[in-house]
Design an enzyme around this catalytic site. Structure first.
Site, PDB file in Angstrom:
ATOM      1  N   ASP A  36      -5.875  18.342  -3.001  1.00  0.00           N
ATOM      2  CA  ASP A  36      -5.571  18.289  -4.239  1.00  0.00           C
ATOM      3  C   ASP A  36      -4.405  17.167  -4.567  1.00  0.00           C
ATOM      4  O   ASP A  36      -3.896  17.051  -5.650  1.00  0.00           O
ATOM      5  CB  ASP A  36      -5.076  19.729  -4.590  1.00  0.00           C
ATOM      6  CG  ASP A  36      -3.982  20.110  -3.906  1.00  0.00           C
ATOM      7  OD1 ASP A  36      -3.744  19.670  -2.622  1.00  0.00           O
ATOM      8  OD2 ASP A  36      -3.429  21.170  -4.204  1.00  0.00           O
ATOM      9  N   THR A  65      -2.385  23.497   2.197  1.00  0.00           N
ATOM     10  CA  THR A  65      -1.673  23.926   1.003  1.00  0.00           C
ATOM     11  C   THR A  65      -2.250  23.577  -0.578  1.00  0.00           C
ATOM     12  O   THR A  65      -2.880  22.482  -0.688  1.00  0.00           O
ATOM     13  CB  THR A  65      -0.245  23.198   1.039  1.00  0.00           C
ATOM     14  OG1 THR A  65       0.282  23.441   2.082  1.00  0.00           O
ATOM     15  CG2 THR A  65       0.387  23.714  -0.351  1.00  0.00           C
ATOM     16  N   ASP A 109      -7.873  20.525   3.163  1.00  0.00           N
ATOM     17  CA  ASP A 109      -6.484  20.476   3.197  1.00  0.00           C
ATOM     18  C   ASP A 109      -5.926  21.849   3.176  1.00  0.00           C
ATOM     19  O   ASP A 109      -6.839  23.000   3.036  1.00  0.00           O
ATOM     20  CB  ASP A 109      -5.828  19.941   1.668  1.00  0.00           C
ATOM     21  CG  ASP A 109      -4.355  19.692   1.909  1.00  0.00           C
ATOM     22  OD1 ASP A 109      -3.668  19.715   3.066  1.00  0.00           O
ATOM     23  OD2 ASP A 109      -3.564  19.639   1.159  1.00  0.00           O
TER      24      ASP A 109
END
Length: 823
Positions: free
Chosen positions: A578, A338, A336
């Protein structure tokens, strides 16, 4: 652990009548259970008594190291020596005892490391007690507890919803159904599902092992070696060896009892039981002890345990042990953007007014931020930016609320303003606006600079309408600044050097993803792709994903499909993330890696958790996996070489009806100085080789030729020094010991490449120990060795020299053939 008071994000909001119906925007005041109620349920055993994910218990570790197939074999052989003697021939049992103790100690160290990190990683759900929201351990939840959940939270017990604020739950891990389920008061929620949008409260109806996913979760949390190619390969090899022990042992006993191949033993010196049967049994034990790869299972366990400890030092929690093996095989990392490549927090950089509204965009944004019961990082940054600019949220009544969803890419609220009711949405510009609109074009331009850009727009219908947002009118662009992590570029450079492809899969605009990738020097980031443009046909989609490296507007379901496509094309995929939008992909990947600050749902499904939230730890994690697997393969090759040369020697000796050349004490000496002691050091040495499938065949390809040559060399020396006799003297046995030790030490040198000073010193030390055993009086007595005949010693060395040359030629040819096949 005591309760922690927690400022609930679900503070109560007023209910206002709109169009004849009341919209409840926050949870109603609720006391929850009192302290007395909780104590009563605890006393009655109505608690959530599901074990936390952890390592094996102390008892399981001890049993697992003591009661093994190899220890059982050794115990049977030792019982034979215990009856017939002498004591020197039982030395091999002491080696097994020491090995077992080392294995137990190392696993206990790993257990302590895992248990400490598991406590740090454990989720602490929010519950309502005595009218306040507090955090408790999952095991402290009791029946009838009122739990509070928001985006990213995992449902830890079964229950019934008592309040829902746009609550959407993903149950795909339980039911396989990909679409989120909208929950209303009275609906059931199941443990194991997780919240993807909105917020809510529910009352626990089933806790502990009665909950829907409790049994599954408990089994999945076992610290084990299952589903491991390495483990299954070693078990396959051990099965073959076990089957071979019986016929070879029977052949040796028969040949030495009934074909005049008896071992002569001086009873005055040894103290052992005399007679042909005892001598035959000693020869059989000597052969079978060397056939058993006694250190292989031990060193496998130690290598994994030390890997866990080393990763623990970097604050990396290993939740499933096979993950260490999987790390060694990873050739694609999907990450990912961000929170992984960029810093977790963002900063409001600019609010660009596009017109289209009489209200101030900043005022509207402040109102939207205040109305969000569970703000995501973007909304939190907007709230902080508005407050820092002196714009407090207006006292506007919220009439409808649409929480953010990764699937639809927007959130919103209907607000009762002084000029009337307005419907506002905030989300991806390329989703809300027309593709050819000026707002979408400007958002793409800013996104190409690596900025996150959101569009604030007026909607034509209430945000909770099934057709929302309807027709939208752009009002302003919200520009958020996100900084790239300082350690991200070195991490990507490491993966490039190691031949690991990195792919950024993000829900952001493709231009923004490409900008971050270019800043990090990621190959192919100059051609980012919108995941909505990927082909629907799985094979075509997989080929496109394999070809590119930066993807934007990736939904959770598309992330999962992309990972699945890469796996279908033969890649071993690690997924890092996350957020709740990463859960499906984390579960689908070969290795799921979650950030410690990520959502409880993402941490619960990942095999590895980086508790310090540092993407830079990942290279160390991959390197540790390669070290463990590469060294186990190296050690396995050594032990199987020993097995092959012993089988060769035993079969030929049995067929020729001559005495077996060794006593068990000789086998113990050879095994210790050639492979046993060195393998401990090699199992923990650095190793950067990429693990490949085919462990068994590759190991046997190296071990069988070396073992056959060493075994034939030992037989040749034996027959030369016997000179037509059938019973050897100590000088004859010593010559065979010299041949085997010299040959197998050369094999050790070949396997130990690349050479460093300590490896050369290790082999030199083993040569020194062997020399001490042969030249000191105590060594010669204990191991029954005799180096007084120079001719026999030179014969052993000469045959070993020829064997070394043959093994070297075989290895060079094999390396060239392997390199040609790889090219």
């Amino acid at each position: 652990m005591p309760e922690e008071t927690d400022r609930s994000p679900l503070g109560p909001l007023p209910a206002e009548p709109v169009s004849g119906r009341s919209v409840l925007l926050g949870p109603p005041p609720e006391k929850g259970l009192s302290s007395e109620d909780v104590a009563e349920r605890v006393a009655g055993g109505r608690t959530n008594d599901v074990p936390v994910r952890a390592s094996r218990s102390v008892g399981q570790i001890i049993r697992g190291n003591v009661f093994t197939r190899i220890n059982a074999m050794i115990a049977v052989l030792f019982s034979v020596i215990a009856v017939i003697g002498p004591v020197q021939d039982g030395l091999f049992a002491l080696v097994i005892v020491i090995n077992t103790l080392i294995g137990i100690v190392q696993e206990l160290r790993a257990k302590r490391t895992l248990d400490k990190l598991a406590i740090v990683n454990a989720a602490r759900p929010r519950v309502v007690r005595d009218g306040a929201t507090v955090r408790v351990a999952t095991q402290e939840i009791v029946l009838d507890e009122v739990l509070e959940v928001g985006v990213g939270d995992q449902v830890v017990v079964d229950g019934v919803v008592t309040w829902a604020g746009g609550l959407e739950v993903d149950e795909s891990l339980l039911t396989g159904e990909a679409d989120p389920v909208l929950k209303q008061p009275g609906d059931t929620v199941m443990s194991g599902s997780f919240v993807v949008a909105g917020a809510g409260r529910f009352r626990a109806t089933k806790v502990g092992r009665h909950a829907y996913a409790a049994r599954l979760a408990e089994e999945a949390s076992r610290f084990s070696l299952v589903r491991s190619e390495l483990r299954s390969g070693i078990n396959t090899i051990l099965t073959w060896i076990t089957y071979a022990l019986f016929p070879i042992g029977a052949l040796l006993v028969y040949s030495q009892l009934f074909m005049n191949g008896q071992v002569a033993l001086d009873q005055a010196d040894s103290g052992g039981v005399p007679g042909p049967l005892a001598d035959a049994l000693r020869g059989m034990v000597a052969a079978l002890v060397s056939m058993i790869p006694e250190g292989l299972i031990l060193l496998t366990s130690i290598a994994f345990a030390v890997g866990v400890i080393r990763l623990g030092r970097h604050r990396c929690l290993v939740q499933e042990l096979p993950a260490i093996e999987g790390l060694a095989r990873v050739d694609v990392v999907c990450t990912d953007k961000t929170g992984t490549l960029t810093e977790v927090g963002m900063k409001l950089a600019e609010i660009r007014d596009l017109g289209g509204s009489s209200e101030s965009p900043t005022l509207v944004l402040a109102a939207l931020a205040a109305s969000d019961p569970d703000p995501n990082p973007s909304m939190a940054a907007i709230a902080e930016g508005c407050a820092a600019g002196g714009r407090e949220a207006p006292d506007w009544t919220v009439t409808a609320l649409a929480p953010f969803s990764s699937a639809r890419k927007w959130s919103g609220a209907s607000l009762l303003t002084p000029s009337g009711e307005g419907h506002w949405v905030l989300g991806a510009a390329d989703v809300l606006a027309e593709p050819d609109s000026p707002a979408a074009a400007e958002a793409a331009r800013l996104g190409a600079q690596g900025l996150r850009v959101l569009l604030l727009a007026r909607a034509s219908v209430r945000v909770d309408d099934e057709f929302a947002p309807g027709t939208v009118e752009p009002v302003s662009l919200v520009v958020l600044d996100q900084r790239v992590r300082e350690d991200a570029r070195p991490t990507l450079d490491y993966f490039a050097d190691q031949g690991v492809d990195v792919k950024i899969v993000s829900g952001d605009h493709a231009a923004s993803v490409g900008a971050v990738g270019r800043e990090l020097g990621l190959p192919g980031a100059d051609r980012p792709m919108d995941a909505r443009d990927l082909p629907e046909e799985p094979e075509r989609m997989a080929r496109e994903v394999e070809r590119r490296s930066a993807f934007g507007r990736v939904t959770p379901e598309r992330k999962r499909d992309m990972v699945r496509g890469l796996r279908d094309r033969g890649h071993t995929v690690a997924m890092t993330g996350d957020g709740v939008n990463d859960v499906l992909a984390l579960k689908e990947a070969d290795i799921g890696v979650a950030m410690g600050s990520g959502s409880p749902a993402s941490r619960s499904v990942a095999q590895l958790v980086l508790l310090d939230n540092r993407f830079a730890v990942l290279p160390r994690v991959v390197a540790e996996g390669r070290r463990v697997i590469g060294n186990i393969e190296r050690v396995a090759s050594l032990f199987l070489t020993k097995t092959v040369y012993t089988m060769t020697l035993a079969i030929i000796v049995g067929l020729l009806a001559v005495a077996y050349p060794f006593f068990p004490r000789h086998a113990t000496l050879i095994n210790a100085v050639t492979f046993g002691i060195p393998s401990f050091f090699l199992a923990l040495a650095p190793n950067t080789d990429i693990a490949r499938p085919g462990f068994v065949l590759r190991t046997l390809r190296l071990a069988i030729p070396s073992g056959l040559v060493a075994g034939l060399a030992a037989v040749t020396t034996y027959l030369l020094v016997l000179g037509g006799r059938t019973v050897p003297d100590p000088a004859d046995r010593t010559a065979v010991v010299i041949t085997l030790c010299a040959t197998t030490l050369w094999v050790l040198l070949l396997v130990a490449k690349p050479y460093v000073w300590w490896k050369v010193a290790l082999v030199g030390t083993m040569v020194g120990l062997l020399t001490l055993a042969m030249v000191t009086p105590w060594g010669r007595w204990f191991f029954d060795l005799d180096v007084s005949d120079p001719a026999k010693v030179l014969t052993g060395l000469a045959v070993a020299g020829v064997a070394i040359a043959v093994i070297t030629v075989i290895r060079v040819v094999d390396d060239r053939m392997t390199s040609r096949a790889a090219a």
